[in-house]
Scaffold this motif. Structure first.
Motif, PDB file in Angstrom:
ATOM      1  N   LEU A 221       1.044 -90.879  15.679  1.00  0.00           N
ATOM      2  CA  LEU A 221      -0.380 -91.025  15.983  1.00  0.00           C
ATOM      3  C   LEU A 221      -0.618 -92.150  16.998  1.00  0.00           C
ATOM      4  O   LEU A 221      -1.383 -91.991  17.960  1.00  0.00           O
ATOM      5  N   GLU A 222       0.031 -93.274  16.783  1.00  0.00           N
ATOM      6  CA  GLU A 222      -0.218 -94.437  17.632  1.00  0.00           C
ATOM      7  C   GLU A 222       0.325 -94.245  19.045  1.00  0.00           C
ATOM      8  O   GLU A 222      -0.330 -94.607  20.035  1.00  0.00           O
ATOM      9  N   MET A 223       1.516 -93.672  19.164  1.00  0.00           N
ATOM     10  CA  MET A 223       2.078 -93.459  20.492  1.00  0.00           C
ATOM     11  C   MET A 223       1.287 -92.417  21.271  1.00  0.00           C
ATOM     12  O   MET A 223       1.143 -92.514  22.496  1.00  0.00           O
ATOM     13  N   ALA A 224       0.761 -91.419  20.568  1.00  0.00           N
ATOM     14  CA  ALA A 224      -0.088 -90.430  21.227  1.00  0.00           C
ATOM     15  C   ALA A 224      -1.348 -91.097  21.772  1.00  0.00           C
ATOM     16  O   ALA A 224      -1.758 -90.845  22.910  1.00  0.00           O
ATOM     17  N   ASP A 225      -1.956 -91.965  20.988  1.00  0.00           N
ATOM     18  CA  ASP A 225      -3.162 -92.678  21.436  1.00  0.00           C
ATOM     19  C   ASP A 225      -2.894 -93.456  22.721  1.00  0.00           C
ATOM     20  O   ASP A 225      -3.712 -93.472  23.644  1.00  0.00           O
ATOM     21  N   LEU A 226      -1.744 -94.103  22.780  1.00  0.00           N
ATOM     22  CA  LEU A 226      -1.412 -94.919  23.943  1.00  0.00           C
ATOM     23  C   LEU A 226      -0.981 -94.073  25.136  1.00  0.00           C
ATOM     24  O   LEU A 226      -1.039 -94.526  26.275  1.00  0.00           O
ATOM     25  N   GLY A 227      -0.545 -92.835  24.871  1.00  0.00           N
ATOM     26  CA  GLY A 227      -0.015 -91.985  25.935  1.00  0.00           C
ATOM     27  C   GLY A 227      -1.011 -91.037  26.551  1.00  0.00           C
ATOM     28  O   GLY A 227      -0.657 -90.238  27.421  1.00  0.00           O
ATOM     29  N   GLY A 228      -2.264 -91.083  26.102  1.00  0.00           N
ATOM     30  CA  GLY A 228      -3.280 -90.231  26.698  1.00  0.00           C
ATOM     31  C   GLY A 228      -3.299 -88.817  26.159  1.00  0.00           C
ATOM     32  O   GLY A 228      -3.897 -87.919  26.759  1.00  0.00           O
ATOM     33  N   PHE A 229      -2.648 -88.578  25.016  1.00  0.00           N
ATOM     34  CA  PHE A 229      -2.719 -87.278  24.363  1.00  0.00           C
ATOM     35  C   PHE A 229      -3.018 -87.510  22.888  1.00  0.00           C
ATOM     36  O   PHE A 229      -3.255 -88.647  22.470  1.00  0.00           O
ATOM     37  N   THR A 230      -3.035 -86.460  22.101  1.00  0.00           N
ATOM     38  CA  THR A 230      -3.408 -86.568  20.685  1.00  0.00           C
ATOM     39  C   THR A 230      -2.371 -85.877  19.816  1.00  0.00           C
ATOM     40  O   THR A 230      -1.907 -84.776  20.155  1.00  0.00           O
ATOM     41  N   VAL A 231      -2.007 -86.508  18.729  1.00  0.00           N
ATOM     42  CA  VAL A 231      -1.207 -85.875  17.679  1.00  0.00           C
ATOM     43  C   VAL A 231      -2.092 -85.685  16.468  1.00  0.00           C
ATOM     44  O   VAL A 231      -2.862 -86.583  16.101  1.00  0.00           O
ATOM     45  N   THR A 232      -2.016 -84.522  15.858  1.00  0.00           N
ATOM     46  CA  THR A 232      -2.794 -84.269  14.640  1.00  0.00           C
ATOM     47  C   THR A 232      -1.918 -83.630  13.576  1.00  0.00           C
ATOM     48  O   THR A 232      -0.974 -82.894  13.882  1.00  0.00           O
ATOM     49  N   PHE A 233      -2.243 -83.955  12.318  1.00  0.00           N
ATOM     50  CA  PHE A 233      -1.598 -83.334  11.167  1.00  0.00           C
ATOM     51  C   PHE A 233      -2.555 -82.374  10.467  1.00  0.00           C
ATOM     52  O   PHE A 233      -2.315 -81.982   9.312  1.00  0.00           O
ATOM     53  N   MET A 234      -3.630 -81.998  11.151  1.00  0.00           N
ATOM     54  CA  MET A 234      -4.532 -81.002  10.576  1.00  0.00           C
ATOM     55  C   MET A 234      -3.733 -79.768  10.161  1.00  0.00           C
ATOM     56  O   MET A 234      -2.850 -79.305  10.894  1.00  0.00           O
ATOM     57  N   SER A 235      -4.041 -79.232   9.002  1.00  0.00           N
ATOM     58  CA  SER A 235      -3.257 -78.124   8.475  1.00  0.00           C
ATOM     59  C   SER A 235      -3.323 -76.880   9.343  1.00  0.00           C
ATOM     60  O   SER A 235      -2.363 -76.103   9.400  1.00  0.00           O
ATOM     61  N   ARG A 236      -4.453 -76.707  10.008  1.00  0.00           N
ATOM     62  CA  ARG A 236      -4.603 -75.516  10.838  1.00  0.00           C
ATOM     63  C   ARG A 236      -5.718 -75.745  11.852  1.00  0.00           C
ATOM     64  O   ARG A 236      -6.792 -76.235  11.498  1.00  0.00           O
ATOM     65  N   LEU A 237      -5.456 -75.398  13.104  1.00  0.00           N
ATOM     66  CA  LEU A 237      -6.461 -75.534  14.152  1.00  0.00           C
ATOM     67  C   LEU A 237      -7.395 -74.325  14.160  1.00  0.00           C
ATOM     68  O   LEU A 237      -7.025 -73.247  13.676  1.00  0.00           O
TER      69      LEU A 237
END
Length: 437
Positions: A221-237
């Motif tokens: 989560l933190e590296m995604a925030d710093l890298g200009g993208f997003t990581v999510t653990f949402m069960s389903r988009l």
């Protein structure tokens, strides 16, 4: 020189020290302290709001009544000195370390019994008292979204090297930081949902495995925030036909170094202890569902291909709740396939152990493996799963009634209440995205 003295000397070398606490949502919270001031908090603790564990995913207020409460007062968090590690993805030129903490009441310095890591350690102690060590690892699925909040790839190209190579700059950058932060990931691959990847942690003994998985999630989560993208653990988009999982793999080992789940003389190579452990999990599976699938969105996967809807187990069976692997003495273990990516690392493990131990202690008979035909169904909603958890007195007693009460209240007051009167999937996803993206 004591461990405490060694760590105190070490901390002054760093600019900042993060004191991290896992809340009931599985999220990392805490405080950041200047390195030169951190040593005094190792033995005295660091104060935070006494009800932090139960707050909603965005700090939604949940006031839990407890005999040790003050009037919206503080509790203390104390770090486990063995968890000290660097945060190499901190801004360049800034040296940051972190330690994982557990919470204690201010009034008498006793543990808050709803602290997820504390609960997990208590279950590990129960195993140790019976002569077993837990050897475990997690398969953690996560979705990467680009700057437009769209998955970085479409489709179901599981295990695609070409697709992995396309995104290797991001994945390998994150893994290099993981290596420098004592987070040991054995394998990565693309998964069968848009933008989804899987990281498989190297199995470890005891609490180290759970700490590592917790740190892995926060790092993503933190590296995604710093890298200009997003990581999510949402069960389903919203637009996806399938969702994610967080499979928990475990075996029990004796003090003499033998796999307690393996029996060379058994037809299926599974020991009596393994079968009893499986039987316990199956018995408590409807209650375990609350910890494994703790958000409303999780239940959109129930019954979807590769996601269990009935309580079954099987050998190498990807359609079952519990999948047993029996590939020799060093690779015989069971996989709890119920958890979604939103499941709390510590609570999934603690509840699985508590359920399995119930089977071992009571010498439960394991039903035959097989596909679901008229078996008991899993809960189809979070509200139903919470009721099942409250009804399971044996599991509640094993995990602690404080934990169950706090967890249930947090989910009802800070999760379910937001969905009252909501009728469409689009509205539900909007709520989930606001809370967990």
């Amino acid at each position: 020189m004591s461990k405490m003295e060694i760590v105190k000397k070490e901390l002054v070398k760093y600019d900042y020290v993060r004191f991290a606490l896992c809340d009931l949502n599985g999220m990392s919270c805490g405080q950041v302290v200047r390195g030169c001031h951190a040593a005094k908090y190792l033995d005295k603790g660091l104060t935070m709001f006494e009800g932090t564990l139960a707050l909603g995913p965005r700090g939604d207020p949940v006031i839990v009544n407890h005999e040790k409460n003050h009037c919206l007062g503080n509790m203390n968090i104390f770090p486990d000195l063995n968890t000290l590690r660097q945060i190499p993805w901190a801004p360049e030129g800034v040296k940051v370390v972190e330690m994982i903490c557990e919470s204690r009441w201010m009034k008498d310095n006793t543990p808050q019994l709803a602290c997820p890591r504390y609960v997990a350690r208590k279950q590990l102690q129960r195993l140790e008292d019976l002569g077993f060590d837990l050897y475990s690892g997690y398969e953690i699925e996560f979705i990467i979204l680009d700057e437009t909040m769209k998955p970085v790839f479409d489709g179901t190209e599981a295990y695609s090297h070409r697709l992995m190579n396309k995104h290797s700059k991001v994945i390998f950058h994150m893994d290099k930081n993981f290596q420098d932060s004592k987070i040991d990931v054995e394998r990565y691959h693309t998964e069968c949902a848009s933008g989804m990847f899987e990281a498989v942690t190297k199995p470890k003994y005891g609490i180290e495995s759970l700490d590592m998985a917790f740190n892995l999630q926060e790092g993503l989560l933190e590296m995604a925030d710093l890298g200009g993208f997003t990581v999510t653990f949402m069960s389903r988009l919203p637009d996806s036909t399938t969702g994610g999982s967080k499979h928990f793999n475990l075996s029990l080992w004796t003090k003499s170094g033998e796999n307690a789940f393996y029996d060379a003389d058994a037809a299926d190579k599974l020991s009596v202890v393994a079968k009893q452990f499986i039987a316990g999990i199956l018995k408590h599976m409807t209650a375990l569902c609350a910890f494994a699938n703790p958000t409303v969105n999780c239940y959109r996967n129930t019954g979807v291909f590769l996601y269990p809807s009935a309580i079954t187990w099987g050998l190498e069976d990807r359609l079952a709740c519990v999948r047993a692997k029996n590939d020799g003495p060093s690779r015989t273990y069971i996989e709890n396939r119920l958890p979604s990516p939103m499941g709390n690392i510590y609570l999934v493990a603690a509840s699985t152990i508590a359920a399995g131990l119930d089977g071992v202690i009571k010498k439960m008979e394991c039903p035959p493996p097989g596909e679901a035909e008229n078996e008991e169904l899993l809960p189809s909603s979070l509200s139903e799963a919470l009721v099942e958890l409250e009804k399971d007195e044996e599991l509640c007693d094993a995990l602690g009634k404080d934990l169950v009460a706090w967890f249930v209240q947090s989910k009802r007051d800070a999760e379910l209440v937001k969905y009252e009167g909501v009728e469409t999937d689009e509205e539900r996803f909007a709520i989930e995205k606001k809370d967990y993206l």
